[in-house]
Design an enzyme around this catalytic site. Structure first.
Site, PDB file in Angstrom:
ATOM      1  N   ASP A 207      34.956  32.490  47.134  1.00 26.55           N
ATOM      2  CA  ASP A 207      33.873  32.666  46.119  1.00 26.55           C
ATOM      3  C   ASP A 207      33.727  31.545  45.209  1.00 26.55           C
ATOM      4  O   ASP A 207      34.805  30.892  44.636  1.00 26.55           O
ATOM      5  CB  ASP A 207      34.312  33.863  45.258  1.00 26.55           C
TER       6      ASP A 207
ATOM      7  N   ASP B  79      30.666  40.209  39.044  1.00 24.81           N
ATOM      8  CA  ASP B  79      31.698  39.257  38.181  1.00 24.81           C
ATOM      9  C   ASP B  79      32.111  39.986  36.767  1.00 24.81           C
ATOM     10  O   ASP B  79      31.284  39.758  35.881  1.00 24.81           O
ATOM     11  CB  ASP B  79      31.266  37.977  38.083  1.00 24.81           C
TER      12      ASP B  79
HETATM   13  C1  DX5 Z   1      33.296  32.727  39.341  1.00 24.71           C
HETATM   14  C2  DX5 Z   1      32.790  33.843  39.927  1.00 24.71           C
HETATM   15  C3  DX5 Z   1      31.866  33.501  41.053  1.00 24.71           C
HETATM   16  C4  DX5 Z   1      30.582  32.849  40.596  1.00 24.71           C
HETATM   17  C5  DX5 Z   1      29.850  32.639  41.824  1.00 24.71           C
HETATM   18  O1  DX5 Z   1      34.240  32.964  37.990  1.00 24.71           O
HETATM   19  O2  DX5 Z   1      33.664  34.741  40.411  1.00 24.71           O
HETATM   20  O3  DX5 Z   1      31.284  34.913  41.425  1.00 24.71           O
HETATM   21  O4  DX5 Z   1      29.760  33.565  39.668  1.00 24.71           O
HETATM   22  O5  DX5 Z   1      28.698  31.890  41.432  1.00 24.71           O
HETATM   23  P1  DX5 Z   1      28.354  30.698  42.003  1.00 24.71           P
HETATM   24  O6  DX5 Z   1      27.727  30.756  43.393  1.00 24.71           O
HETATM   25  O7  DX5 Z   1      27.160  30.105  41.188  1.00 24.71           O
HETATM   26  O8  DX5 Z   1      29.386  29.365  41.865  1.00 24.71           O
HETATM   27 ZN    ZN Z   2      33.200  36.415  41.675  1.00 28.12          ZN
END
Ligand code: DX5
Ligand code: ZN
Length: 240
Positions: free
Chosen positions: A193, A47
């Site tokens: 996501d 990310d």
């Molecule tokens: C949100 C990100 C995600 C997130 C996923 O801005 O794009 O990829 O970090 O993490 P979890 O699974 O903890 O929601």
């Molecule tokens: Zn992400």
């Protein structure tokens, strides 16, 4: 024998998970990634946040490059105007590279530019070009881009942090985007996501999603390997 393309690899294992490293122990990132690799994970999700498009700042090309792994590198760019920056992420080893429709004036041009680039790990792998949509962005935004991408990433949370709650309207958006892709006749992966945990991962499998990004459900706590195995198995299980 030529190596399979990233798209072929993902089609072979779909549905599968792409594990977000935001909540991993970043001081031990190499061993954290090895742990999930041993658990059967095929894709690792980075990310990238610039503090402008979304509130947090995270990582950039040097860290992506520093991670030595056979896993496909899935780079989610939550950055403003990525046109001049995508080249650095491709050079750092991105196999999947996703831009946000909301973050650029010329998303079509960025995709065209990516279409001319080679995978820096191995040219035969090809590049998977993704476009991500925030939960508040109409799906139609993506329609004119369908001929220039290989993946659509629907965010089920607003971009910014790991560990947020899944926004329920995403289910309907997934159904709609699937119809849109089928109608287009293009070979496009559908990914989701944010907020996907043990209690809702099976639903994602049942809804026909190809790639499920999951971060905190794998790295929170002390058992990333068991968590990853659980998530992969649950994706393939029939819904309760
Ligand atoms: C949100 C990100 C995600 C997130 C996923 O801005 O794009 O990829 O970090 O993490 P979890 O699974 O903890 O929601
Ligand atoms: Zn992400």
């Amino acid at each position: 024998m030529t190596a399979p393309s990233s798209l072929e690899t993902l089609r072979e294992f779909a549905p599968t998970i792409s594990v977000g490293i935001l909540t991993a122990d970043l001081l031990r990132l190499g061993s954290e990634v090895s742990l999930i690799e041993q658990a059967g994970v095929k894709v690792v999700h980075f990310d990238v946040m610039d503090g402008c498009f979304c509130p947090m700042m995270t990582l950039g090309p040097p860290l992506i490059k520093a991670v030595k792994t056979p896993l496909l590198k899935d780079v989610h760019l939550m950055i403003e105007e990525p046109l001049d920056k995508v080249g650095d992420y491709v050079a750092a080893g991105a196999d999947l590279i996703t831009i946000h429709a909301e973050s650029c004036r010329h998303p079509h041009r960025v995709l065209q530019q990516l279409g001319k680039m080679e995978n820096a790990n191995q040219a035969a792998r090809g590049l998977i070009r993704g476009v991500a949509l925030n939960p508040g962005t109409p799906l139609e935004t993506i329609e004119p881009l369908l001929g220039e991408l290989e993946m659509i990433l629907l965010l089920a949370v607003n971009p910014g942090w790991g560990g947020q709650k899944f926004i329920e309207s995403t289910h309907e958006r997934l159904r709609e985007v699937k119809k849109m892709v089928q109608k287009s006749g293009n070979d496009i992966l559908i990914a989701v996501d944010g907020g996907i945990k043990r209690d809702n991962v099976a639903e994602m499998g049942a809804s026909g999603v190809d790639l499920v990004v999951t971060g905190s459900a794998v790295f929170d706590g002390k058992a990333p390997s068991q968590n990853a195995k659980y998530m992969i198995a649950a994706l393939h299980a029939s819904p309760a």
